[in-house]
Scaffold this motif. Structure first.
Motif, mmCIF file in Angstrom:
data_model
loop_
_atom_site.group_PDB
_atom_site.id
_atom_site.type_symbol
_atom_site.label_atom_id
_atom_site.label_comp_id
_atom_site.label_asym_id
_atom_site.label_seq_id
_atom_site.Cartn_x
_atom_site.Cartn_y
_atom_site.Cartn_z
ATOM 1 N N TYR A 164 36.387 -33.189 -22.049
ATOM 2 C CA TYR A 164 35.832 -32.466 -21.062
ATOM 3 C C TYR A 164 36.931 -31.728 -20.273
ATOM 4 C CZ TYR A 164 34.350 -32.244 -15.997
ATOM 5 O OH TYR A 164 34.091 -31.756 -14.894
ATOM 6 N N TYR A 165 38.009 -32.140 -20.236
ATOM 7 C CA TYR A 165 39.110 -31.336 -19.283
ATOM 8 C C TYR A 165 39.411 -29.942 -20.237
ATOM 9 C CZ TYR A 165 39.579 -35.541 -16.500
ATOM 10 O OH TYR A 165 39.270 -36.252 -15.665
ATOM 11 N N LYS A 166 39.470 -30.115 -21.409
ATOM 12 C CA LYS A 166 39.695 -29.025 -22.399
ATOM 13 C C LYS A 166 38.619 -27.887 -22.175
ATOM 14 C CE LYS A 166 39.313 -28.692 -26.893
ATOM 15 N NZ LYS A 166 39.579 -28.868 -28.110
ATOM 16 N N ARG A 167 37.268 -28.485 -22.116
ATOM 17 C CA ARG A 167 36.049 -27.444 -21.950
ATOM 18 C C ARG A 167 35.997 -26.844 -20.646
ATOM 19 N NH1 ARG A 167 31.953 -30.987 -23.197
ATOM 20 N NH2 ARG A 167 31.865 -31.457 -21.011
ATOM 21 N N LEU A 168 36.557 -27.582 -19.567
ATOM 22 C CA LEU A 168 36.526 -27.171 -18.044
ATOM 23 C C LEU A 168 37.615 -25.900 -17.980
ATOM 24 C CD1 LEU A 168 35.374 -27.389 -15.156
ATOM 25 C CD2 LEU A 168 37.102 -29.225 -14.853
ATOM 26 N N GLY A 169 38.779 -26.442 -18.632
ATOM 27 C CA GLY A 169 40.003 -25.436 -18.559
ATOM 28 C C GLY A 169 39.659 -24.051 -19.138
ATOM 29 N N PHE A 170 38.879 -24.114 -20.245
ATOM 30 C CA PHE A 170 38.363 -22.586 -20.822
ATOM 31 C C PHE A 170 37.308 -22.074 -20.219
ATOM 32 C CE2 PHE A 170 40.181 -24.668 -25.343
ATOM 33 C CZ PHE A 170 40.980 -23.257 -25.399
ATOM 34 N N ILE A 171 36.599 -22.922 -19.519
ATOM 35 C CA ILE A 171 35.775 -22.246 -18.607
ATOM 36 C C ILE A 171 36.387 -21.572 -17.468
ATOM 37 C CG2 ILE A 171 33.593 -22.491 -17.133
ATOM 38 C CD1 ILE A 171 32.771 -24.764 -19.077
ATOM 39 N N VAL A 172 37.131 -22.115 -16.998
ATOM 40 C CA VAL A 172 37.964 -21.610 -15.701
ATOM 41 C C VAL A 172 38.718 -20.514 -16.188
ATOM 42 C CG1 VAL A 172 39.834 -21.909 -14.022
ATOM 43 C CG2 VAL A 172 37.962 -23.547 -14.450
ATOM 44 N N LEU A 173 39.202 -20.584 -17.547
ATOM 45 C CA LEU A 173 40.161 -19.342 -17.925
ATOM 46 C C LEU A 173 39.654 -17.992 -18.305
ATOM 47 C CD1 LEU A 173 43.108 -18.634 -18.547
ATOM 48 C CD2 LEU A 173 42.805 -19.632 -21.025
#
Length: 58
Positions: A29-38
């Motif tokens: 979840y955190y990796k996916r959220l990080g890529f979305i924000v990036l």
């Protein structure tokens, strides 16, 4: 202009924290959220600099 720079820096730090949480917890979840924000930070920065370049050209 200054506000936009701080916003971009803040969003990049949020993405970095998300990736750090991913490393620490292993939750995807955190990796996916990080890529979305990036991704959205990169898109917003690109559009902003495109407008700045267009102002100088025209």
């Amino acid at each position: 202009m200054l506000l936009f720079r701080w916003l971009v820096i803040l969003l990049l730090m949020v993405a970095a924290v998300c990736f750090a949480f991913y490393i620490g917890t292993g939750r995807a979840y955190y990796k996916r959220l990080g890529f979305i924000v990036l991704k959205w930070t990169t898109i917003a920065a690109t559009l902003f600099f495109t407008v700045l370049i267009a102002e100088r050209v025209f």
